[in-house]
Scaffold this motif. Structure first.
Motif, PDB file in Angstrom:
ATOM      1  N   ALA A   7       0.293   4.035   0.965  1.00 58.16           N
ATOM      2  CA  ALA A   7       0.136   4.768   2.222  1.00 58.16           C
ATOM      3  C   ALA A   7       1.217   4.385   3.222  1.00 58.16           C
ATOM      4  N   GLU A  47      -0.060   9.895  -0.022  1.00 59.48           N
ATOM      5  CA  GLU A  47      -1.514  10.038   0.028  1.00 59.48           C
ATOM      6  C   GLU A  47      -2.088  10.558  -1.290  1.00 59.48           C
ATOM      7  N   ASP A  48      -1.250  11.221  -2.094  1.00 55.70           N
ATOM      8  CA  ASP A  48      -1.716  11.724  -3.384  1.00 55.70           C
ATOM      9  C   ASP A  48      -2.021  10.560  -4.319  1.00 55.70           C
ATOM     10  N   ALA A  49      -3.233  10.560  -4.918  1.00 56.69           N
ATOM     11  CA  ALA A  49      -3.684   9.426  -5.732  1.00 56.69           C
ATOM     12  C   ALA A  49      -2.808   9.230  -6.964  1.00 56.69           C
ATOM     13  N   ASP A  96       0.846  -1.196   0.000  1.00 55.45           N
ATOM     14  CA  ASP A  96       0.000   0.000   0.000  1.00 55.45           C
ATOM     15  C   ASP A  96       0.883   1.248   0.000  1.00 55.45           C
ATOM     16  N   GLY A 150       3.916   6.695   3.104  1.00 56.76           N
ATOM     17  CA  GLY A 150       3.550   8.078   3.390  1.00 56.76           C
ATOM     18  C   GLY A 150       3.005   8.816   2.187  1.00 56.76           C
ATOM     19  N   ALA A 176       0.523   7.825  -5.923  1.00 58.73           N
ATOM     20  CA  ALA A 176       0.352   6.435  -5.501  1.00 58.73           C
ATOM     21  C   ALA A 176       0.272   5.508  -6.706  1.00 58.73           C
TER      22      ALA A 176
END
Length: 444
Positions: free
Chosen positions: A139, A144-146, A137, A142, A149
């Motif tokens: 996340a 968080e931006d789609a 993941d 660290g 990611a």
């Protein structure tokens, strides 16, 4: 004990008469003729009788003998013994600034697979084991931006082919190892073009080939071990793997401590795993290990696939807090002393159901934010990471271990905090592995 190294031209006609243990003056160790290589004293020898030649295998004492006036030098040894070296009348031992060392056994590891991984233990939550790194993941990194990611999840691993593949990867100098990993999807084409340009300008016949699937972290380690050991990246973090490790016995992990003086104090100069007995004939660099959590973990590659970094293995968790507002928070929340070794003054609760522990940690954080108080709060599920760090905190040498399947892994604090630390393999004259060392000082 570390002394200056003698270059070949400095070693001509330089002879030591004998070396004795000052606690057992009748027990000569070994007659040394030419000081043409590394010598060392095994400080674990109990001196039940005259020490055997293997006493020259363990602690890497290097000697530089230079023509000088007659002198008898007393050199403190690690842990229990001090050693006196009586030299030929025109020679002198020159001791450098790190000459006072103590050696400690931190514990043992076992490596049934034969491939050992050296990694910052705080990053094991990112270890994919035999799964694709794409399954991790973002996340956890660290992110968080789609869009970012998706770029990380869709990253590309490259193999390098061609007659000059090894030299091309080495001179390209972007990553350690024989493959290039975790190139973000949006940068893959540009990266490939940059590599091609480098090869053209250097006159090298090599090219990148995108792997059809990402290479699992465990596969990277096993392949690196087969290739002779070295470094590779996991999500940009340098990791080291070495193969040919003894599979059927526990291996001691030793640390050497040096007092570096005012402003620094006592720190580890190196942590080593001793694989086999023998005389060190040469050493090779295995690359650097990147540390951001002030700790190094030594683990069997297969065992790391069993590691639970954040998930409790028993359904329980602890909550700990400390800092300037800890007493006020303890009174507000009726929190006792945590009561664990090595954490005197820390408040909190142990052995709570995970859901209850999480609620209490959130309440503490909410109180801290609303009141502006200064305090650290730590939610600790009973994971393997928690188990090993509990031992580390309770240990005088800041080391702990945990058993995973048939393997034992060990984690130790660096004593230097974070950084990039070189890993060295000691070899005998046949090229067989004697030890692997993480060096925290300048000298290999």
């Amino acid at each position: 004990m570390v002394l200056h190294w003698a270059e070949p031209e400095e070693r001509r006609d330089q002879t030591a008469i004998d070396i004795t243990c000052r606690l057992h003056p009748g027990c000569d160790l070994v007659l040394v003729d030419q000081l043409c290589e590394w010598y060392s004293v095994d400080v674990r020898d109990n001196h039940g009788g005259p020490p055997s030649p293997r006493c020259w295998q363990s602690n890497r004492i290097s000697l530089l003998i230079i023509p000088r006036l007659s002198q008898r030098c007393c050199i403190p040894g690690a842990v229990r013994h001090s050693w006196a070296i009586r030299l030929r009348t025109d020679c002198l031992v020159v001791v450098d600034s790190r000459a006072m060392e103590e050696m400690f056994e931190l514990g043992t590891v076992s490596c049934p697979s034969g491939t050992l991984v050296l990694i910052d233990g705080g990053y094991l939550g990112l270890w994919s084991g035999d799964q694709s790194p794409a399954d991790i993941d973002p996340a956890s990194l660290g992110i968080e931006d789609a869009a970012m990611a998706a770029d990380v999840t869709g990253a590309v691993d490259f193999a390098v082919s061609g007659p000059d593949a090894s030299e091309a990867v080495r001179s390209f100098d972007r990553q350690p190892g024989s493959r290039l990993h975790d190139i973000p999807a949006s940068k893959a084409a540009e990266f490939e073009a940059t590599f091609d340009g480098h090869c053209r300008s250097a006159g090298l016949d090599a090219r990148l080939e995108a792997l059809p699937v990402r290479e699992a972290h465990a596969s990277r380690a096993r392949r690196t071990g087969v290739e002779g050991g070295g470094g590779f990246l996991i999500f940009g973090v340098p990791v080291v793997a070495v193969g040919g490790v003894p599979r059927s016995r526990r291996l001691p992990v030793l640390a050497t401590r040096v007092d570096y003086g005012d402003g620094v104090g006592e720190r580890w100069s190196e942590i080593s795993i001793r694989m086999n007995e023998g005389q060190v004939a040469s050493w090779v660099s295995l690359g650097d290990i990147g540390v951001d959590w002030a700790r190094v973990l030594f683990g069997d590659v297969d065992a790391l696939g069993l590691w639970k970094h954040d998930e409790p293995v028993d359904g329980l968790a602890d909550v700990a807090f400390w800092g300037a507002a800890a007493d006020e928070a303890a009174a507000t929340f009726a929190a006792p002393e945590l009561g664990t070794l090595g954490e005197e003054g820390v408040r909190g609760w142990t052995d709570l159901p995970v859901s209850e522990a999480r609620d209490r940690a959130r309440a503490l954080l909410r109180w801290k934010d609303e009141t502006g108080r200064r305090m650290a709060v730590d939610f600790r599920p009973h994971s393997h990471h928690w188990q090993i760090m509990r031992e580390v905190r309770a240990s005088q040498v800041e080391a702990g271990s945990v058993d995973l399947g048939d393997a034992r892994v060990l984690c130790a604090m660096t004593s230097w905090g974070d950084g990039f630390f070189p890993v060295i393999a000691d070899l005998d004259s046949a090229g067989d592995l004697l030890a692997v060392r993480v060096c925290f000082s300048d000298a290999p």
